[in-house]
Design a protein around this motif. Sequence first.
Motif, PDB file in Angstrom:
ATOM      1  N   ARG A  40       2.787  -6.445   7.572  1.00  0.00           N
ATOM      2  CA  ARG A  40       2.393  -5.529   8.877  1.00  0.00           C
ATOM      3  C   ARG A  40       1.618  -6.378   9.769  1.00  0.00           C
ATOM      4  O   ARG A  40       0.951  -7.453   9.923  1.00  0.00           O
TER       5      ARG A  40
ATOM      6  N   GLN B 210       0.864  -1.237  -0.112  1.00  0.00           N
ATOM      7  CA  GLN B 210       0.046  -0.054   0.054  1.00  0.00           C
ATOM      8  C   GLN B 210       0.859   1.620   0.129  1.00  0.00           C
ATOM      9  O   GLN B 210       1.677   1.574   0.983  1.00  0.00           O
TER      10      GLN B 210
ATOM     11  N   SER C  83       2.493  -1.182   4.498  1.00  0.00           N
ATOM     12  CA  SER C  83       2.416   0.159   3.704  1.00  0.00           C
ATOM     13  C   SER C  83       3.893   0.223   3.129  1.00  0.00           C
ATOM     14  O   SER C  83       4.769  -0.311   3.923  1.00  0.00           O
TER      15      SER C  83
ATOM     16  N   ASP D  87      -0.107   4.388   0.131  1.00  0.00           N
ATOM     17  CA  ASP D  87      -0.527   5.475   1.139  1.00  0.00           C
ATOM     18  C   ASP D  87      -0.890   4.998   2.304  1.00  0.00           C
ATOM     19  O   ASP D  87      -1.665   5.679   3.214  1.00  0.00           O
ATOM     20  N   GLY D  88      -0.401   3.524   2.614  1.00  0.00           N
ATOM     21  CA  GLY D  88      -0.901   3.129   3.902  1.00  0.00           C
ATOM     22  C   GLY D  88       0.076   3.958   5.165  1.00  0.00           C
ATOM     23  O   GLY D  88       1.098   4.516   4.679  1.00  0.00           O
ATOM     24  N   GLU D  89      -0.442   4.041   6.437  1.00  0.00           N
ATOM     25  CA  GLU D  89       0.063   4.590   7.392  1.00  0.00           C
ATOM     26  C   GLU D  89       1.527   3.793   7.787  1.00  0.00           C
ATOM     27  O   GLU D  89       1.495   2.616   7.564  1.00  0.00           O
TER      28      GLU D  89
END
Length: 212
Positions: A211, A158, A185, A160-162
């Motif tokens: 993650r 991802q 991410s 744009d994942g945090e």
Amino acid sequence: MKKNIAVVAADGRVARKVITEAVGRGWDVTAFGRRDHNTGDAQTYIRRDIFDLSAEDLAGFDAVVDAFGAHTPETLPLHSTTLKHLLDILSGSETRLVVVGGAGSLYVNPEHTLQVYQTPDFPDAFLPTALAQIKTLDEIRERDDVRWTFISPAADFQADGERSGAYVLGGEELTFNERGESVISYADFALGLVDEIEGGDHICQRISFVRK
């Protein structure tokens, strides 16, 4: 002692996350890219094509991060040729080469006979890129003259994942977290990559992150 990292193909989104992570930890980062100006947080930016890099350019770094990526039919072979160039100019040195790879080459069975790209749900649109990256992994495995590490992300990578600050270290197989997810991410991938540079010892190995 001064800690130095070079990031090659530094203008990409994964590369910029790696640079930000490393700079935030006190590393001195030199970015090599093809744009006219620095687009990230590296202290030093040098406009240089990968094929123009020399052994002298990369001498003295603790690690070189290869963040090269290509997605069009005419550029996909560059995954292999750019990596070979980096391997050749780092041959025999103590500098680590850390390669940002893909998830398509991860295995989905203990026997290591079936890879992610061979599963029925793998998107056709991603197949050419996956095959190009698998070729580079096969080629890098043949080299014992460079201190390389090849890192694959989770299946769902991802942009744009945090940054959660937590990840699970995996190996050759597609790994899932406690929620049954294979996701990470770019920011958490960068976290794991810099962790590997700082304290990991997976030399001449492929590892992966998911993650937590």
